[in-house]
Design an enzyme around this catalytic site. Structure first.
Site, short mmCIF file in Angstrom:
data_model
loop_
_atom_site.label_atom_id
_atom_site.label_comp_id
_atom_site.label_asym_id
_atom_site.label_seq_id
_atom_site.Cartn_x
_atom_site.Cartn_y
_atom_site.Cartn_z
N TYR A 143 25.70 -46.94 -17.80
CA TYR A 143 25.73 -48.24 -18.45
C TYR A 143 24.64 -48.35 -19.51
O TYR A 143 23.46 -48.10 -19.25
CB TYR A 143 25.54 -49.34 -17.41
CG TYR A 143 25.91 -50.73 -17.89
CD1 TYR A 143 27.24 -51.10 -18.00
CD2 TYR A 143 24.93 -51.66 -18.19
CE1 TYR A 143 27.60 -52.37 -18.42
CE2 TYR A 143 25.28 -52.95 -18.60
CZ TYR A 143 26.61 -53.30 -18.71
OH TYR A 143 26.96 -54.56 -19.13
N GLN A 187 28.12 -46.05 -14.23
CA GLN A 187 29.29 -46.39 -15.04
C GLN A 187 30.12 -45.14 -15.33
O GLN A 187 31.36 -45.18 -15.31
CB GLN A 187 28.88 -47.05 -16.35
CG GLN A 187 30.06 -47.36 -17.27
CD GLN A 187 29.64 -47.90 -18.62
OE1 GLN A 187 29.75 -49.09 -18.86
NE2 GLN A 187 29.14 -47.03 -19.48
#
Length: 320
Positions: free
Chosen positions: A91, A186
């Site tokens: 992320y 992520q």
């Protein structure tokens, strides 16, 4: 501190899934729309002076035909197609620089590191891909709530589609053989989605995956990025159910139930960012061959260098 259920309970934790009735149709339509655009992969030689790898600056058409960047590193002096690992970013991070991706070429594999559209200014690895999608509406800083009013407009629809197209771009290069996918946080969430959306991958390396059992995550951790969802729900109190209806199309547990790619997961039992129960929710629903490495005294960093070698060993088993 240990932040979640005891390990014996985690190993049995298999919560019910909140799954939209048209989940499969949504993703079939999404990928068909993307494939209506010419993939148009470009591999431009990029001089670096590296002795272990030949580097290419990659561009291909992702969601909406938008140009997506990446790096492709091929082991220098390879004389036949080599296996490739497509790696996705954590992320806030982007593709960085070629020197960030020397691990796989050092073991004789190629790597395609996909940039994450609209990310890469978080201060740790730069990105080079814009997100030109219009009309996403109000959002909390970050990308977690971008377009969250509608699954068709939600940010992760674009990012997951880009990730599928990255596999297709890797396969379009004549120097690439079998393909695996991987990532952490992520990146693990993206690789988990791709492991369900692309049926013929060699393996998936899914480390401390984000975006799993999402509503539960917002209820048990105050950490970012899940805190972005909580902040949005505080501001838009009348939209809470709509938020989680959208997120159900992107929840890793729903992809896990469809995945057949052999997978290696990892989890840290002191991880407050992706709490262990959210990782085990995806792992226990995962329909393919699977294994998991548990690091009791690690947090979101997971198993660090020790787990890097676990990833390499798993890739060697799958890719040769």
């Amino acid at each position: 501190m240990f932040v979640d259920l005891p390990l014996p309970q985690l190993r049995e934790y298999r919560p019910e899934r909140a799954e939209p009735a048209d989940f499969d149709g949504f993703w079939r339509r999404t990928l068909a729309e993307a494939r209506a655009h010419d993939l148009a992969p470009e591999f431009t030689p990029f001089p670096t002076g590296l002795t272990v790898a030949e580097v290419f600056d990659v561009t291909f058409a992702g969601f909406g035909g938008h140009p997506i960047k990446g790096w492709l590193l091929l082991p220098r002096h390879a004389t036949a197609p080599v296996p490739c690992v497509v790696e996705y970013q954590g992320y806030g991070g982007g593709r960085g620089l070629p020197v960030d991706w020397l691990l796989w070429p050092s073991f004789g594999y190629a790597v395609l590191a996909m940039d994450s559209r609209g990310q890469g200014a978080g201060g740790w690895r730069r990105g080079d891909t814009a997100d030109p999608y219009p009309g996403t509406g109000p959002q909390t800083p970050g990308v977690m709530t971008s377009g969250i009013h509608d699954p068709a407009a939600y940010y992760y629809r674009r990012l997951y589609t880009d990730a599928v197209r990255a596999v297709e771009a890797a396969r379009a290069h004549p120097g690439i053989g079998p393909v695996a996918v991987g990532g952490a946080s992520q990146g693990g969430a993206i690789a988990l989605a791709v492991s369900a959306l692309v049926p013929d991958l060699a393996c998936a390396l899914l480390d401390v995956p984000f975006m799993c059992h999402i509503r539960h995550a917002t209820q048990i951790t105050p950490e970012y990025p899940y805190a972005e969802l909580a902040a949005y729900c505080r501001a838009f109190k009348d939209q809470v159910e709509r938020v989680f209806e959208t997120l159900a199309y992107f929840d890793g547990v729903n992809f896990a139930a469809r995945a057949r790619t052999p997978a290696l997961f990892s989890v840290g039992l002191q991880d407050g960012v992706t709490p262990p129960s959210t990782v085990f929710a995806a792992y226990n629903h995962y329909a393919g061959e699977k294994d998991i490495r548990v690091y009791p005294y690690n947090g979101h960093e997971g198993g660090e260098s020790a787990h890097v070698m676990e990833r390499v060993a798993r890739a060697k088993k799958a890719l040769g």
